[in-house]
Design an enzyme around this catalytic site. Structure first.
Site, PDB file in Angstrom:
ATOM      1  N   PRO A  43      -9.640  21.171 -55.983  1.00  0.00           N
ATOM      2  CA  PRO A  43      -9.258  22.383 -55.396  1.00  0.00           C
ATOM      3  C   PRO A  43     -10.497  23.000 -54.312  1.00  0.00           C
ATOM      4  CG  PRO A  43     -10.000  22.555 -57.522  1.00  0.00           C
ATOM      5  CD  PRO A  43      -9.730  21.272 -57.311  1.00  0.00           C
ATOM      6  N   ASN A  44      -9.917  23.852 -53.234  1.00  0.00           N
ATOM      7  CA  ASN A  44     -10.488  24.198 -52.356  1.00  0.00           C
ATOM      8  C   ASN A  44     -11.247  23.262 -51.275  1.00  0.00           C
ATOM      9  OD1 ASN A  44     -10.475  27.080 -53.189  1.00  0.00           O
ATOM     10  ND2 ASN A  44     -11.575  26.384 -54.921  1.00  0.00           N
TER      11      ASN A  44
ATOM     12  N   ARG B  72     -14.941  26.634 -45.445  1.00  0.00           N
ATOM     13  CA  ARG B  72     -15.521  26.895 -46.624  1.00  0.00           C
ATOM     14  C   ARG B  72     -16.877  26.784 -46.861  1.00  0.00           C
ATOM     15  NH1 ARG B  72     -14.995  23.265 -52.282  1.00  0.00           N
ATOM     16  NH2 ARG B  72     -15.590  24.879 -53.568  1.00  0.00           N
TER      17      ARG B  72
ATOM     18  N   TYR C 270     -21.261  23.344 -47.667  1.00  0.00           N
ATOM     19  CA  TYR C 270     -20.747  22.107 -47.386  1.00  0.00           C
ATOM     20  C   TYR C 270     -20.459  21.388 -46.047  1.00  0.00           C
ATOM     21  CZ  TYR C 270     -19.008  23.285 -52.013  1.00  0.00           C
ATOM     22  OH  TYR C 270     -18.823  23.739 -53.486  1.00  0.00           O
TER      23      TYR C 270
ATOM     24  N   ASN D 103     -13.267  13.239 -55.938  1.00  0.00           N
ATOM     25  CA  ASN D 103     -13.872  14.563 -55.709  1.00  0.00           C
ATOM     26  C   ASN D 103     -13.087  15.633 -56.657  1.00  0.00           C
ATOM     27  OD1 ASN D 103     -15.628  17.130 -55.503  1.00  0.00           O
ATOM     28  ND2 ASN D 103     -15.871  16.604 -53.202  1.00  0.00           N
TER      29      ASN D 103
ATOM     30  N   ALA E 181     -14.066  21.957 -58.554  1.00  0.00           N
ATOM     31  CA  ALA E 181     -14.365  22.587 -59.757  1.00  0.00           C
ATOM     32  C   ALA E 181     -13.961  22.069 -60.966  1.00  0.00           C
ATOM     33  CB  ALA E 181     -13.857  23.981 -59.443  1.00  0.00           C
TER      34      ALA E 181
ATOM     35  N   HIS F 257     -16.423  20.427 -63.546  1.00  0.00           N
ATOM     36  CA  HIS F 257     -17.092  21.289 -64.427  1.00  0.00           C
ATOM     37  C   HIS F 257     -16.574  21.887 -65.749  1.00  0.00           C
ATOM     38  CE1 HIS F 257     -19.943  20.769 -61.183  1.00  0.00           C
ATOM     39  NE2 HIS F 257     -19.155  21.432 -60.610  1.00  0.00           N
TER      40      HIS F 257
ATOM     41  N   ASP G  43      -9.434  13.071 -69.192  1.00  0.00           N
ATOM     42  CA  ASP G  43      -8.728  12.038 -70.048  1.00  0.00           C
ATOM     43  C   ASP G  43      -7.759  11.281 -69.055  1.00  0.00           C
ATOM     44  OD1 ASP G  43      -9.793  13.341 -72.324  1.00  0.00           O
ATOM     45  OD2 ASP G  43      -8.200  14.481 -72.885  1.00  0.00           O
TER      46      ASP G  43
ATOM     47  N   GLU H  87     -16.931   8.991 -58.620  1.00  0.00           N
ATOM     48  CA  GLU H  87     -17.045  10.372 -58.202  1.00  0.00           C
ATOM     49  C   GLU H  87     -17.899  10.860 -57.172  1.00  0.00           C
ATOM     50  OE1 GLU H  87     -18.802  12.165 -62.095  1.00  0.00           O
ATOM     51  OE2 GLU H  87     -18.824  14.291 -61.007  1.00  0.00           O
TER      52      GLU H  87
ATOM     53  N   HIS I 209     -19.481  13.960 -54.973  1.00  0.00           N
ATOM     54  CA  HIS I 209     -19.367  15.526 -54.446  1.00  0.00           C
ATOM     55  C   HIS I 209     -20.389  15.501 -53.107  1.00  0.00           C
ATOM     56  CE1 HIS I 209     -18.094  16.672 -58.559  1.00  0.00           C
ATOM     57  NE2 HIS I 209     -19.098  15.765 -58.776  1.00  0.00           N
ATOM     58  N   ILE I 210     -19.949  16.401 -52.248  1.00  0.00           N
ATOM     59  CA  ILE I 210     -20.514  16.697 -50.978  1.00  0.00           C
ATOM     60  C   ILE I 210     -21.765  17.167 -51.391  1.00  0.00           C
ATOM     61  CG2 ILE I 210     -20.218  18.065 -48.921  1.00  0.00           C
ATOM     62  CD1 ILE I 210     -17.136  17.841 -49.343  1.00  0.00           C
ATOM     63  N   SER I 211     -21.840  18.362 -51.982  1.00  0.00           N
ATOM     64  CA  SER I 211     -23.222  18.869 -52.171  1.00  0.00           C
ATOM     65  C   SER I 211     -24.066  18.246 -53.443  1.00  0.00           C
ATOM     66  CB  SER I 211     -23.034  20.376 -52.550  1.00  0.00           C
ATOM     67  OG  SER I 211     -22.110  20.667 -53.681  1.00  0.00           O
TER      68      SER I 211
ATOM     69  N   ARG J 160     -27.770  22.903 -57.674  1.00  0.00           N
ATOM     70  CA  ARG J 160     -27.077  24.312 -57.536  1.00  0.00           C
ATOM     71  C   ARG J 160     -27.189  25.123 -58.878  1.00  0.00           C
ATOM     72  NH1 ARG J 160     -21.540  23.241 -54.551  1.00  0.00           N
ATOM     73  NH2 ARG J 160     -21.885  25.414 -54.396  1.00  0.00           N
TER      74      ARG J 160
ATOM     75  N   ARG K 284     -22.906  23.946 -62.598  1.00  0.00           N
ATOM     76  CA  ARG K 284     -22.505  22.542 -61.822  1.00  0.00           C
ATOM     77  C   ARG K 284     -23.176  21.515 -62.238  1.00  0.00           C
ATOM     78  NH1 ARG K 284     -19.554  25.117 -57.527  1.00  0.00           N
ATOM     79  NH2 ARG K 284     -19.988  26.939 -57.078  1.00  0.00           N
TER      80      ARG K 284
HETATM   81  C1  DQA Z   1     -18.041  19.790 -55.146  1.00  0.00           C
HETATM   82  C2  DQA Z   1     -18.983  20.729 -55.982  1.00  0.00           C
HETATM   83  C3  DQA Z   1     -18.486  21.659 -56.999  1.00  0.00           C
HETATM   84  O1  DQA Z   1     -19.326  22.202 -57.828  1.00  0.00           O
HETATM   85  C4  DQA Z   1     -17.603  22.507 -56.416  1.00  0.00           C
HETATM   86  O2  DQA Z   1     -16.657  23.386 -57.259  1.00  0.00           O
HETATM   87  C5  DQA Z   1     -16.671  21.658 -55.349  1.00  0.00           C
HETATM   88  C6  DQA Z   1     -17.208  20.797 -54.230  1.00  0.00           C
HETATM   89  C7  DQA Z   1     -18.717  19.149 -53.927  1.00  0.00           C
HETATM   90  O3  DQA Z   1     -18.013  18.371 -53.398  1.00  0.00           O
HETATM   91  O4  DQA Z   1     -20.245  19.263 -53.673  1.00  0.00           O
HETATM   92  O5  DQA Z   1     -15.593  22.532 -55.191  1.00  0.00           O
HETATM   93  O6  DQA Z   1     -17.382  19.012 -55.819  1.00  0.00           O
END
Ligand code: DQA
Length: 147
Positions: A9-10, A17, A22, A73, A76, A79, A86, A97, A99-101, A106, A110
């Protein structure tokens, strides 16, 4: 070999964003980066994004059934989603896995990932380059595509 790059999501809003967190790379740029990396390595890469958990679960089930390696990725869902974890547990090819950040730098909520324990490896904090590195690692681990 085929690699699925799945985004939660997002992430479709990358570029607009929270650019301080990001970066300014758009989702379209991210798709291009992943596809270009795949082309360079002779790997078929398919990139998808969804804001709907059930859709993500369906993609993961399919990847499990077809033994397709996944770069995920989970955004959210990382977490809090036991359902995504599963589904990841059922994968039969490696999962990375991404994550950009750097989630560890943070907010505390997270710091925990439901996914990491069932992933082969985790890349966080290297920006969108983390996706390219994950694809490269999978290509090296799994070898060139069959004709
Ligand atoms: C994220 C980090 C997550 O905590 C956050 O909810 C995201 C993006 C990242 O790519 O850094 O939506 O997965």
């Amino acid at each position: 070999m085929k690699v699925l790059v799945l985004n939660g999501p997002n992430l479709g809003r990358l570029g607009t964003r929270e650019p301080d967190v990001y970066g300014r790379t758009t989702y379209a740029d991210l798709v291009r980066l992943c596809e270009d990396t795949g082309r360079e390595l002779g790997v078929e890469v398919e990139v998808r994004q969804t804001d709907f958990e059930g859709e993500m679960l369906g993609w993961l089930h399919r990847a499990a059934d077809e033994a397709i390696p996944v770069v995920l990725n989970p955004a959210a869902w990382t977490h809090y989603s036991v359902a995504v974890r599963d589904a990841c547990s059922q994968l039969t090819a490696p999962l990375v896995e991404v994550h950009i950040s750097n989630v560890h730098k943070r907010e505390e909520f997270r710091h925990h990932s439901y996914i990491s324990a069932v992933a082969e490896g985790v890349i966080a904090g290297l920006g969108v380059q983390g996706y390219a590195l994950a694809i490269r690692w999978l290509a090296e681990k799994l070898g060139p595509i069959e004709a």
